[in-house]
Design an enzyme around this catalytic site. Structure first.
Site, PDB file in Angstrom:
ATOM      1  N   GLN A 119      44.774  29.261  48.433  1.00  0.00           N
ATOM      2  CA  GLN A 119      43.615  30.045  48.863  1.00  0.00           C
ATOM      3  C   GLN A 119      42.517  29.096  49.309  1.00  0.00           C
ATOM      4  O   GLN A 119      41.953  28.353  48.503  1.00  0.00           O
ATOM      5  CB  GLN A 119      43.133  30.932  47.714  1.00  0.00           C
ATOM      6  CG  GLN A 119      42.015  31.887  48.068  1.00  0.00           C
ATOM      7  CD  GLN A 119      41.545  32.669  46.857  1.00  0.00           C
ATOM      8  OE1 GLN A 119      41.554  32.169  45.744  1.00  0.00           O
ATOM      9  NE2 GLN A 119      41.122  33.907  47.063  1.00  0.00           N
ATOM     10  N   SER A 154      43.585  25.333  44.622  1.00  0.00           N
ATOM     11  CA  SER A 154      44.703  25.199  43.686  1.00  0.00           C
ATOM     12  C   SER A 154      46.031  25.184  44.443  1.00  0.00           C
ATOM     13  O   SER A 154      46.296  26.047  45.279  1.00  0.00           O
ATOM     14  CB  SER A 154      44.705  26.356  42.687  1.00  0.00           C
ATOM     15  OG  SER A 154      43.508  26.392  41.946  1.00  0.00           O
ATOM     16  N   GLU A 235      42.307  38.958  42.596  1.00  0.00           N
ATOM     17  CA  GLU A 235      42.296  37.821  41.676  1.00  0.00           C
ATOM     18  C   GLU A 235      41.701  38.225  40.341  1.00  0.00           C
ATOM     19  O   GLU A 235      42.243  37.892  39.283  1.00  0.00           O
ATOM     20  CB  GLU A 235      41.478  36.674  42.291  1.00  0.00           C
ATOM     21  CG  GLU A 235      41.427  35.421  41.430  1.00  0.00           C
ATOM     22  CD  GLU A 235      40.634  34.310  42.081  1.00  0.00           C
ATOM     23  OE1 GLU A 235      40.759  33.167  41.623  1.00  0.00           O
ATOM     24  OE2 GLU A 235      39.879  34.580  43.033  1.00  0.00           O
ATOM     25  N   GLU A 351      26.978  32.971  36.170  1.00  0.00           N
ATOM     26  CA  GLU A 351      25.621  33.276  36.630  1.00  0.00           C
ATOM     27  C   GLU A 351      25.654  34.265  37.801  1.00  0.00           C
ATOM     28  O   GLU A 351      24.854  35.210  37.874  1.00  0.00           O
ATOM     29  CB  GLU A 351      24.912  31.978  37.047  1.00  0.00           C
ATOM     30  CG  GLU A 351      24.539  31.060  35.895  1.00  0.00           C
ATOM     31  CD  GLU A 351      25.730  30.284  35.340  1.00  0.00           C
ATOM     32  OE1 GLU A 351      25.599  29.679  34.260  1.00  0.00           O
ATOM     33  OE2 GLU A 351      26.805  30.279  35.984  1.00  0.00           O
TER      34      GLU A 351
END
Length: 369
Positions: A119, A154, A235, A351
């Site tokens: 991705q 990844s 995801e 956050e």
């Protein structure tokens, strides 16, 4: 027998590829060969891409069946699939936004493990704020030329294809498009990043004059934000399966503490509290799916936040309770503790999730840019 019983019998009786381990959502370079073979075995026996529609080789599996399969894989010590990206992210996105040709070309190879995907979203200056990505794809004749950089990708080192989010227009969401990228294309450089846990699953990816065919565009030009948020929703949907790994981590923590005579009443209480939080996480995940929550919506921000911070707290408890008694040993628990804080950053920081909930659920003013 029930579906769970069928799965358990299959996992404990089927031949396993040499070197297969439960490597998590993404295989490292040393796990790719066994992971591909394992995915082919799952496909052969009807256990690959369970959540896909039957017309694409899946089983239209319910959320409960997907959870049962993930749990039984964890108990058997095997990965539930080759990688999270192809089956869980790219496949459903192609079914929704891809052409018939793209589906026919890519889906069977994802299901059987012939193709490994990565991705290509995050950038050095654009992580959680994906709307600001700067990697550019400009039209050249009927095709495209890509220049830019991605990071924290990844599995890019071993991937056959990448799902690329790039800027094809002006600033903001309306200027984004998504492409499929052959990772062997000239002009692509992949540089592995060494992690603190000793693995190299993350990579930097550089694009210099990379040419893409017109058929590489997924969805519409300028429609990349809709594709990207659907991908992120998938995801975060799969994050519910992480409850399995958390239960395993807590069991490992309890066992290791007991081996070192560190399992007192206080630690037992702390483990129990985290165990309850994992059950709440799993329940929240199932409720979000059952209620038909939209990918990228507030429900998935809650799920992402709960998952990340529970992972972090399990790691922190392990470090504070065991210290060097555990860190001196080479065991999965050590890696879980090392990557605990990374969970609050990857896939959208905690956050950012709090900002989303503040704005979309509580109706608070948007934070300053």
């Amino acid at each position: 027998m029930s579906f769970r019983d069928d799965v358990a019998e299959f996992l404990w009786t089927v031949r396993r590829p040499d070197g297969l381990t439960d490597y998590g959502p993404t295989p490292g370079p040393e796990h790719v060969a066994a992971g591909r073979e394992w995915q082919a075995i799952l496909a052969e026996h009807g256990y690959a891409c369970l959540h896909w529609p039957a017309e694409h080789g899946g089983r239209d599996a319910s959320v409960a069946e997907q959870a049962a399969f993930a749990e039984e894989c964890a108990r058997a010590g095997v990965p539930r699939q080759l990688s999270i990206v192809g089956p869980d992210l790219v496949g459903p996105v192609l079914m929704r936004f891809g052409t018939a040709g793209q589906n026919a070309n890519f889906l069977p190879r994802i299901r059987t493990g012939a193709d490994l995907w990565c991705q290509l979203f995050s950038e050095p200056g654009s992580g959680s704020d994906l709307a600001s990505v700067s990697t550019k794809a400009r039209q050249d004749g009927t095709g495209w030329i890509v220049d830019g950089q991605k990071v924290w990708t990844s599995g890019a080192e071993d991937a056959d294809y990448g799902l690329l989010l790039a800027r094809t227009g002006g600033p903001g969401r309306a200027g984004l498009s998504v492409f499929s990228v052959p990772m062997s294309a000239p002009g692509i450089l992949v540089r592995p990043l060494r992690q603190m846990d000793g693995e190299s699953k993350f990579n930097e990816v550089f694009f210099e004059g990379v040419r893409l065919d017109p058929a590489c565009l997924i969805g519409e030009v300028g429609g990349g934000w809709q594709v990207a948020t659907a991908t992120l929703g998938r995801e975060r949907l799969s994050l519910g399966a992480n409850a399995v790994g958390m239960f395993k981590a807590l069991a490992e923590l309890e066992s290791t503490a007991e081996e070192h005579n560190l399992l007192d009443a206080t630690l037992s209480e702390d483990i129990t509290k985290l165990w309850l939080r994992v059950w709440l996480l799993r329940t929240t995940w199932e409720r979000a799916i059952d209620e038909g929550a939209e990918p990228g919506g507030a429900s998935f921000s809650v799920l992402k936040l709960l998952t990340s911070e529970t992972y972090r707290d399990i790691g922190d408890l392990g470090v504070s309770a065991l210290g060097l008694a555990a860190l001196e040993e080479d065991q999965p628990l050590v890696k879980r503790m090392l990557v605990g804080h990374a969970q609050t950053i990857l896939g959208g920081t905690s956050e950012i999730q709090r900002n989303i909930l503040a704005e979309r659920v509580l109706g608070l003013p948007r934070g300053p840019k």
